[in-house]
Write an enzyme that holds these catalytic residues in place. Structure first.
Site, mmCIF file in Angstrom:
data_model
loop_
_atom_site.group_PDB
_atom_site.id
_atom_site.type_symbol
_atom_site.label_atom_id
_atom_site.label_comp_id
_atom_site.label_asym_id
_atom_site.label_seq_id
_atom_site.Cartn_x
_atom_site.Cartn_y
_atom_site.Cartn_z
ATOM 1 N N ASP A 1 0.943 -1.606 -33.109
ATOM 2 C CA ASP A 1 2.405 -1.634 -33.252
ATOM 3 C C ASP A 1 2.993 -2.897 -32.653
ATOM 4 O OD1 ASP A 1 2.407 0.823 -34.496
ATOM 5 O OD2 ASP A 1 2.877 1.955 -32.684
ATOM 6 N N ASP B 1 -3.317 2.318 -31.298
ATOM 7 C CA ASP B 1 -2.053 2.534 -32.000
ATOM 8 C C ASP B 1 -0.944 1.682 -31.406
ATOM 9 O OD1 ASP B 1 -0.308 4.103 -33.850
ATOM 10 O OD2 ASP B 1 0.553 4.797 -31.972
#
Length: 261
Positions: free
Chosen positions: A102, A98
């Site tokens: 990002d 994650d």
């Protein structure tokens, strides 16, 4: 002095379970029913990467496709965490996936902005460096102190960061930050003022809608980068504290061996 190493050992206990070779063997032999690579939140993460890659493909010549794909990729970031908690599929791999997604997605957009606004290239390069260094240091400080997630920050460590990592605050800030960069991107493509596109009169009539969005989201972007600075500084202090505690423990062990001899 002895309290420091004791506390360090207690907090690091959860990450000293397996070494690298054991971890690789476990990942290789995992079954379909317990395959971390196929956890639902991680599948969402893979879809985010694909959507981000497609948005980058269209970035230089099709702003509508690029913006839609980029926004969907960013919005899915809000769902993988909920899926992980709802299905009991939280994982260290998912947390890192994650964060890496990002960072890479935002950095790719900032790289494009350096070419779109060459006079601001140094500023965008600084934002990239700050974003990467802050999150890298923070992730490492979380790992060495045995935290289950880099988003879990105790108030006694930093009340400012704890407030930032509140799920609602985190979503608003991250969304506002990305919308600011998207607005800068769209400002190169949208030239129609609000007076023509929406029939607005008065002071705002001379702005385009991406320019207006940029002004609204700019304070959020500023706050996000203040968070990055604080996060970098706190993580640096944590890592130095761990170093000091480990050195103190090593000295105590050395003194203990000398006394035995």
């Amino acid at each position: 002095m002895s309290n420091g190493p004791a506390t360090l050992t207690r907090r690091r206990g959860s990450i000293d379970v397996v070494d690298a070779k054991v971890a690789i063997d476990l990942a290789t032999s995992q079954t379909y029913s317990e395959n971390v690579f196929l956890f639902v939140p991680n599948l969402i993460g893979y879809s985010r990467i694909i959507l981000a890659a497609l948005s980058l493909h269209y970035m230089s010549y099709h702003p509508k496709y690029c913006t839609v794909l980029y926004c969907i990729s960013c919005l899915l970031d809000a769902f993988d965490g909920h899926a992980a908690r709802a299905l009991g599929q939280a994982s260290k791999f998912g947390a890192v996936l994650d964060m890496v997604t990002d960072r890479c997605t935002t950095t790719s957009l900032l790289c494009y902005l350096t070419s779109a606004y060459p006079e601001w290239a140094l500023f965008f390069q600084f934002l990239i460096a700050l974003d990467f260094s802050s999150h890298y240091m923070h992730m490492n400080s979380s790992l060495v102190t045995g935290s289950k997630s880099h988003k879990q920050v105790d108030s006694d460590v930093s009340g400012f960061l704890r407030a930032y990592y509140n799920p609602t605050t985190l979503f608003i800030v991250c969304a506002g930050n990305e919308l600011f960069y998207i607005a800068l991107y769209l400002m190169k493509w949208v030239r129609t003022p609000l007076s023509e596109s929406l029939g607005i009169t008065g002071y705002l009539s001379t702005f385009t809608w991406p320019e207006l969005m940029a002004w609204v989201c700019a304070p959020i972007c500023f706050y996000k980068n203040v968070v990055n600075v604080v996060q970098l500084w706190k993580a640096s202090k944590i890592l130095v504290g761990v170093d000091l505690a480990e050195r103190a423990k090593a000295r105590e062990e050395e003194m203990g061996r000398r006394k035995q001899n």
